[in-house]
Design a protein around this motif. Structure first.
Motif, mmCIF file in Angstrom:
data_model
loop_
_atom_site.group_PDB
_atom_site.id
_atom_site.type_symbol
_atom_site.label_atom_id
_atom_site.label_comp_id
_atom_site.label_asym_id
_atom_site.label_seq_id
_atom_site.Cartn_x
_atom_site.Cartn_y
_atom_site.Cartn_z
ATOM 1 N N ALA A 63 37.405 -31.411 36.616
ATOM 2 C CA ALA A 63 38.079 -32.604 36.083
ATOM 3 C C ALA A 63 39.170 -32.235 35.073
ATOM 4 C CB ALA A 63 37.060 -33.557 35.458
ATOM 5 N N ASP A 64 39.879 -31.161 35.354
ATOM 6 C CA ASP A 64 40.964 -30.706 34.486
ATOM 7 C C ASP A 64 42.280 -31.187 35.078
ATOM 8 O OD1 ASP A 64 42.911 -29.348 33.060
ATOM 9 O OD2 ASP A 64 41.821 -27.443 33.049
ATOM 10 N N PRO A 65 43.037 -32.023 34.382
ATOM 11 C CA PRO A 65 44.296 -32.545 34.936
ATOM 12 C C PRO A 65 45.329 -31.463 35.224
ATOM 13 C CG PRO A 65 44.087 -33.093 32.606
ATOM 14 C CD PRO A 65 42.766 -32.557 33.033
ATOM 15 N N TYR A 290 47.256 -38.099 48.478
ATOM 16 C CA TYR A 290 48.217 -37.282 47.745
ATOM 17 C C TYR A 290 49.526 -38.017 47.444
ATOM 18 C CZ TYR A 290 44.987 -34.085 50.079
ATOM 19 O OH TYR A 290 43.862 -33.481 50.552
ATOM 20 N N GLN A 291 49.700 -39.185 48.042
ATOM 21 C CA GLN A 291 50.965 -39.901 47.915
ATOM 22 C C GLN A 291 51.341 -40.141 46.447
ATOM 23 O OE1 GLN A 291 53.210 -41.215 50.586
ATOM 24 N NE2 GLN A 291 54.379 -41.028 48.696
ATOM 25 N N ASN A 292 50.382 -40.564 45.641
ATOM 26 C CA ASN A 292 50.656 -40.871 44.239
ATOM 27 C C ASN A 292 49.894 -39.946 43.291
ATOM 28 O OD1 ASN A 292 52.337 -43.184 44.860
ATOM 29 N ND2 ASN A 292 50.438 -44.230 45.456
ATOM 30 N N ALA A 293 49.557 -38.770 43.786
ATOM 31 C CA ALA A 293 48.774 -37.829 42.990
ATOM 32 C C ALA A 293 49.574 -37.323 41.795
ATOM 33 C CB ALA A 293 48.325 -36.653 43.854
ATOM 34 N N THR A 294 48.893 -37.156 40.673
ATOM 35 C CA THR A 294 49.530 -36.656 39.455
ATOM 36 C C THR A 294 48.709 -35.520 38.869
ATOM 37 O OG1 THR A 294 48.362 -38.239 38.041
ATOM 38 C CG2 THR A 294 50.515 -38.920 38.920
ATOM 39 N N TYR A 295 49.327 -34.800 37.945
ATOM 40 C CA TYR A 295 48.645 -33.710 37.253
ATOM 41 C C TYR A 295 49.360 -33.456 35.936
ATOM 42 C CZ TYR A 295 52.379 -30.343 38.425
ATOM 43 O OH TYR A 295 53.565 -29.658 38.519
ATOM 44 N N ASP A 296 48.772 -32.632 35.124
ATOM 45 C CA ASP A 296 49.374 -32.213 33.864
ATOM 46 C C ASP A 296 50.077 -30.884 34.118
ATOM 47 O OD1 ASP A 296 50.023 -31.326 31.353
ATOM 48 O OD2 ASP A 296 48.056 -31.688 30.470
ATOM 49 N N ASP A 297 51.414 -30.918 34.130
ATOM 50 C CA ASP A 297 52.155 -29.704 34.467
ATOM 51 C C ASP A 297 52.433 -28.817 33.256
ATOM 52 O OD1 ASP A 297 54.139 -31.006 33.100
ATOM 53 O OD2 ASP A 297 55.557 -31.100 34.775
ATOM 54 N N GLY A 298 51.785 -29.128 32.135
ATOM 55 C CA GLY A 298 51.997 -28.345 30.931
ATOM 56 C C GLY A 298 53.078 -28.910 30.039
ATOM 57 N N LYS A 299 53.879 -29.779 30.601
ATOM 58 C CA LYS A 299 54.948 -30.421 29.827
ATOM 59 C C LYS A 299 54.778 -31.937 29.819
ATOM 60 C CE LYS A 299 58.309 -26.807 31.020
ATOM 61 N NZ LYS A 299 59.610 -26.538 31.693
ATOM 62 N N VAL A 300 54.387 -32.459 30.986
ATOM 63 C CA VAL A 300 54.252 -33.903 31.153
ATOM 64 C C VAL A 300 52.867 -34.217 31.693
ATOM 65 C CG1 VAL A 300 55.164 -35.963 32.289
ATOM 66 C CG2 VAL A 300 56.724 -34.113 31.613
ATOM 67 N N LYS A 301 52.173 -35.141 31.042
ATOM 68 C CA LYS A 301 50.909 -35.610 31.579
ATOM 69 C C LYS A 301 51.175 -36.620 32.680
ATOM 70 C CE LYS A 301 48.173 -34.899 27.379
ATOM 71 N NZ LYS A 301 47.298 -35.541 26.363
#
Length: 699
Positions: A63-65, A290-301
């Motif tokens: 459960a890590d973004p 996956y269409q609206n999938a998001t993640y924390d890219d290290g810069k933007v949550k």
């Protein structure tokens, strides 16, 4: 019902699909064949870490973004119902040699297709298909081939699948065609050819996404076979997907509802509307997960996934849907309990993606497609060679089984020969995996060895160990002995040390044990074995090709002569002795004379040849009938498949002084005077005929 698929209605469904299940079942044989059907599903560049059950589910559970993950629900279900092989390796970290080793059962030390020899013809010799045909199997290959041999006289390729044991072929013949997943439109790589045996049918395949196309054709072939032959003839299908590799193209639409006989992907058979997803917009559908999938890219949550990785995850999910579709078809046809299904990949995940420049470059880092390992495609680190392998065989493989014993793709030929009730060819380097899969019998140890040459570098991924980031590949080797893996990169000579890792306790290969005093013996063993399991190939030169092969130390007293065993049987080729029981045995006085004249069968001679001086040795063999000779674990002379009786076969090797183990298999022509002649010479000296007294054996 007519053979093949009936013409389809405008609703895009098969006419026979509207028949009641009772009518469909009436067309199928009621009895069950004693030999299992076999479906081998091979994906292209799918990493060990891409499957939920192997790695993605672990990422999800954290459960890590910052850790995006994929879903493979059908493959996870397949794993739960069968076996996971968590230590299976491909034979080479790139597709052509890996696939060739799979089909021939040879490791890369003995194989004819090595390195980056794409489109080189696979040798005219035993394959899984030729072996299973001797057991009465119908055989087909669907999807990517790439082992046909170059020729200007197409479609008469020298190694067309129908010239290598397959009854039917439908797919991409050339390796590079598999870099495009829409053969008619050629969206990113140009229009490609799809061959139906010897006919190019690409012009009829508008909007056919290849994962869907191969799946539809596979389902059609299985149904046709069951209707026309059914229990009278088992089948072997090699289903070779060309994704998720390369262009990362998207399907035209969602996977059709349902699965199996009446749902999922279906073959319609109408040019321009060949399958039931040949409509809508090409390269357009992203899976809803996956269409609206998001993640924390290290810069933007909550940053949106880059389109490249939506594409990769969708391509992988499409394969997952296809496998679920095929497994349901087997259930619907009531043949699932007597069908072995294997799912795996040809090599580790790729960094390649032939997409327009505006797309984010593909990298397996996003999903950690290499799993808990370092290395990708073209690396002989675990991430380049460890494969995500699943096997189902109802009532034979316990549900949820995890097989940890090491194995290779080259083990599948003897495995399938075993379940089909025939012997594997003597030239096979692999072993049957039936004991480890079923829990019955003793599992023989697999030979885990790979060699490969490539001009690039291991990627500079921050997740990889610092010592291998950006490391030059060059000539590489990998060998596994028990729990320990030896790796060499940029090899300059046979004297180069292996890096040694305890792969069980240290799967990421973080601690090199080569300098540990207790590993000195293991280092010597790896150096010796890596020469003893291979033969040189002029088309894939190595810096250790002329290194002298170490002899073996014998603790027991040697006795002149070769021991021999005679195996009674009408063998169609020179077979492995594994699983056979000799009808007589002894010590030879004259090569070739131990075979009873009145009984068909094969004689196996075993022992050692002693050479007095280090140097270059040549061997020459002649036989009436067929023969095969090994030295150590390497092929020395193949006088079996296609061998012309009494023709001369020679091979040169470099040997250290001392004893070298040999096996000589001899299958004499019935009713003919036995001839088994073996000669040897040292350097440029005269040939010396070898008698049985020139060999040694131990009690």
């Amino acid at each position: 019902m007519i053979k093949g698929l009936a013409k389809l209605s405008s609703l895009g469904i098969w006419v026979w699909m509207v028949l009641t299940p009772a009518i469909v079942n009436a067309q199928l044989k009621k009895s069950t064949p004693s030999k299992p059907n076999i479906i081998f599903i091979l994906t292209d560049d799918l990493g060990y870490g891409d499957l939920g059950v192997f790695f993605q589910n672990q990422r999800r559970e954290k459960a890590d973004p910052k850790l995006p993950f994929q879903f493979t629900p059908n493959l996870d279900k397949m794993a739960a119902s069968g076996a996971q092989l968590t230590n299976q390796y491909c034979n080479a970290p790139v597709c052509a040699p890996s696939r060739a080793s799979l089909l021939t059962g040879l490791n890369q030390g003995n194989a004819k297709v090595r390195d980056n020899q794409f489109d080189k013809q696979i040798e005219n010799n035993h394959t899984i298909a030729t072996v299973l045909k001797t057991a009465g199997y119908a055989t087909s290959v669907i999807g990517k081939w790439g082992l046909q041999g170059e020729t200007k006289d197409e479609p008469n390729w020298p190694a067309h699948p129908q010239k290598r044991g397959f009854d039917d072929f439908f797919g991409y013949m050339r390796h590079a065609d598999g870099h495009e997943h829409y053969p008619y439109e050629g969206v990113y790589r140009g229009k490609k050819e799809v061959w139906d045996n010897y006919k190019n049918v690409a012009d009829s395949l508008s909007k056919c996404y290849t994962t869907d196309l191969w799946t539809a054709r596979a389902k059609k072939w299985i149904v046709d076979h069951e209707i026309s032959k059914g229990a009278d003839k088992p089948f072997f299908m090699f289903l070779a997907y060309d994704s998720p590799h390369a262009v990362l193209e998207l399907p035209t639409q969602a996977y059709p509802e349902g699965k199996g006989l009446k749902g999922g992907i279906q073959w319609l058979g109408t040019p321009g509307n060949m399958i039931n997803t040949a409509s809508g917009k090409v390269d357009s559908f992203v899976h809803p997960d996956y269409q609206n999938a998001t993640y924390d890219d290290g810069k933007v949550k909550n940053a949106p996934w880059p389109d490249t990785f939506k594409r990769y995850a969708t391509a992988t999910r499409r394969i997952d849907d296809a496998v679920g579709d095929i497994l349901q078809l087997l259930e619907d046809l009531k043949i699932s309990e007597n069908t072995i299904v294997v799912f795996t990949s040809d090599n580790g995940p790729s960094i390649e993606a032939y997409l327009p420049a505006e797309y984010v470059p593909n990298t397996p880092q996003f999903f950690a497609s290499y799993g808990p390992f370092d290395g990708i495609k073209r690396d002989v680190w675990e991430g380049g060679l460890r494969m995500p392998t699943l096997v189902t065989w109802a009532q034979h493989i316990p549900a949820g089984k995890v097989v940890v014993s090491p194995s290779m793709l080259s083990d599948w030929l003897p495995t399938f020969a075993d379940v089909a009730g025939v012997s594997a060819p003597a030239r096979t380097d692999g072993v049957s995996l039936v004991p480890s899969l079923t829990g019955k019998g003793t599992q023989a140890e697999s030979l885990i060895y790979s060699e490969y040459s490539e001009g690039g570098k291991t990627p500079d991924f921050k997740e990889f160990e610092a010592s291998r980031r950006g490391r030059k590949r060059g000539q590489m080797q990998m060998i596994r002995l028990g729990d320990f893996v030896g790796v060499r990169y940029d090899i300059k000579s046979a004297d180069d040390d292996f890096e040694i890792y305890d792969i069980v306790s240290d799967p990421k290969q973080t601690t090199n044990l080569a300098a540990v005093p207790s590993c000195e013996g293991l280092q010597a063993q790896m150096k010796a074995k890596s020469l003893q399991v291979r033969k040189a190939d002029l088309e894939a030169p190595r810096p250790y090709d002329k290194a002298q092969i170490p002899s073996v130390e014998l603790l027991d007293k040697t006795i002149p002569g070769l021991s021999w065993k005679f195996f009674k049987g009408d063998f169609p080729y020179v077979v492995s002795e594994t699983g056979l029981v000799e009808s007589s045995s002894g010590v030879s006085k004259h090569l070739g004379e131990e075979m009873p004249k009145s009984r068909p069968g094969m004689t196996l001679y075993e022992g050692y040849i002693k050479v007095a001086t280090d140097g270059e040795y040549s061997f020459s063999l002649q036989a009436s009938g067929k023969a095969y000779m090994r030295m150590h674990e390497a092929e020395l002379i193949d006088a079996d498949f296609g061998y012309q009786s009494v023709s001369q076969e020679t091979q040169r090797v470099y040997l250290k002084a001392g004893y070298h183990p040999v096996k000589i298999y001899y299958l004499r022509e019935a009713g003919k005077q036995p001839i088994l002649s073996l000669k040897m010479r040292y350097g440029g000296t005269d040939w010396k005929p070898l008698k049985s007294t020139d060999f040694y054996h131990t009690k």
